[in-house]
Design a protein around this motif. Structure first.
Motif, PDB file in Angstrom:
ATOM      1  N   GLU A  75      51.444  -6.755  59.460  1.00  0.00           N
ATOM      2  CA  GLU A  75      51.759  -7.630  58.324  1.00  0.00           C
ATOM      3  C   GLU A  75      51.301  -7.015  57.009  1.00  0.00           C
ATOM      4  O   GLU A  75      51.983  -7.145  55.988  1.00  0.00           O
ATOM      5  CB  GLU A  75      51.145  -9.018  58.515  1.00  0.00           C
ATOM      6  CG  GLU A  75      51.790  -9.807  59.627  1.00  0.00           C
ATOM      7  CD  GLU A  75      53.298  -9.963  59.469  1.00  0.00           C
ATOM      8  OE1 GLU A  75      53.773 -10.231  58.345  1.00  0.00           O
ATOM      9  OE2 GLU A  75      54.013  -9.806  60.467  1.00  0.00           O
ATOM     10  N   SER A  76      50.177  -6.327  57.008  1.00  0.00           N
ATOM     11  CA  SER A  76      49.690  -5.668  55.796  1.00  0.00           C
ATOM     12  C   SER A  76      50.655  -4.570  55.345  1.00  0.00           C
ATOM     13  O   SER A  76      50.953  -4.448  54.154  1.00  0.00           O
ATOM     14  CB  SER A  76      48.298  -5.073  56.026  1.00  0.00           C
ATOM     15  OG  SER A  76      47.360  -6.089  56.264  1.00  0.00           O
ATOM     16  N   CYS A  77      51.133  -3.788  56.284  1.00  0.00           N
ATOM     17  CA  CYS A  77      52.109  -2.737  55.954  1.00  0.00           C
ATOM     18  C   CYS A  77      53.387  -3.347  55.384  1.00  0.00           C
ATOM     19  O   CYS A  77      53.931  -2.861  54.387  1.00  0.00           O
ATOM     20  CB  CYS A  77      52.440  -1.897  57.183  1.00  0.00           C
ATOM     21  SG  CYS A  77      51.114  -0.804  57.693  1.00  0.00           S
ATOM     22  N   LEU A  78      53.845  -4.413  55.991  1.00  0.00           N
ATOM     23  CA  LEU A  78      55.064  -5.068  55.514  1.00  0.00           C
ATOM     24  C   LEU A  78      54.865  -5.661  54.127  1.00  0.00           C
ATOM     25  O   LEU A  78      55.756  -5.584  53.274  1.00  0.00           O
ATOM     26  CB  LEU A  78      55.514  -6.139  56.495  1.00  0.00           C
ATOM     27  CG  LEU A  78      56.013  -5.620  57.848  1.00  0.00           C
ATOM     28  CD1 LEU A  78      56.264  -6.771  58.801  1.00  0.00           C
ATOM     29  CD2 LEU A  78      57.264  -4.782  57.676  1.00  0.00           C
ATOM     30  N   ARG A  79      53.678  -6.219  53.857  1.00  0.00           N
ATOM     31  CA  ARG A  79      53.398  -6.775  52.527  1.00  0.00           C
ATOM     32  C   ARG A  79      53.326  -5.700  51.461  1.00  0.00           C
ATOM     33  O   ARG A  79      53.710  -5.927  50.317  1.00  0.00           O
ATOM     34  CB  ARG A  79      52.099  -7.574  52.537  1.00  0.00           C
ATOM     35  CG  ARG A  79      52.353  -9.045  52.816  1.00  0.00           C
ATOM     36  CD  ARG A  79      51.111  -9.865  52.637  1.00  0.00           C
ATOM     37  NE  ARG A  79      50.422  -9.836  53.923  1.00  0.00           N
ATOM     38  CZ  ARG A  79      49.132  -9.747  54.101  1.00  0.00           C
ATOM     39  NH1 ARG A  79      48.320  -9.706  53.075  1.00  0.00           N
ATOM     40  NH2 ARG A  79      48.612  -9.727  55.298  1.00  0.00           N
TER      41      ARG A  79
END
Length: 76
Positions: free
Chosen positions: A18-22
């Motif tokens: 999720e951090s990478c996607l954000r």
């Protein structure tokens, strides 16, 4: 006090993805194709995670979410 290793693993893996996607799409509005194109612009991903197993699993999940070729995340 003790840690539930399985819960930590599941949580850390999900948070890394999720951090990478954000980072790629802060507004969360990009299509799958747009996310793929944004990911292609990334030369390095440097996770702050001490567990190699979690890093590898998160990379695999990120590839599935972005629909990129196998091992492309690990190469970065």
């Amino acid at each position: 006090m003790w840690m539930d290793g399985r819960k930590v693993y599941v949580f850390a893996k999900a948070v890394m993805v999720e951090s990478c996607l954000r980072v790629l799409d802060p507004g969360g509005t990009a299509s799958e194709e747009e996310l793929h194109a944004l990911f292609d612009q990334v030369s390095k991903i440097i996770p702050h995670q001490a567990n190699a197993r979690i890093i590898k699993a998160a990379a695999k999940d990120l590839e599935a979410r972005l629909n990129v070729p196998k091992d492309q995340s690990m190469q970065r």
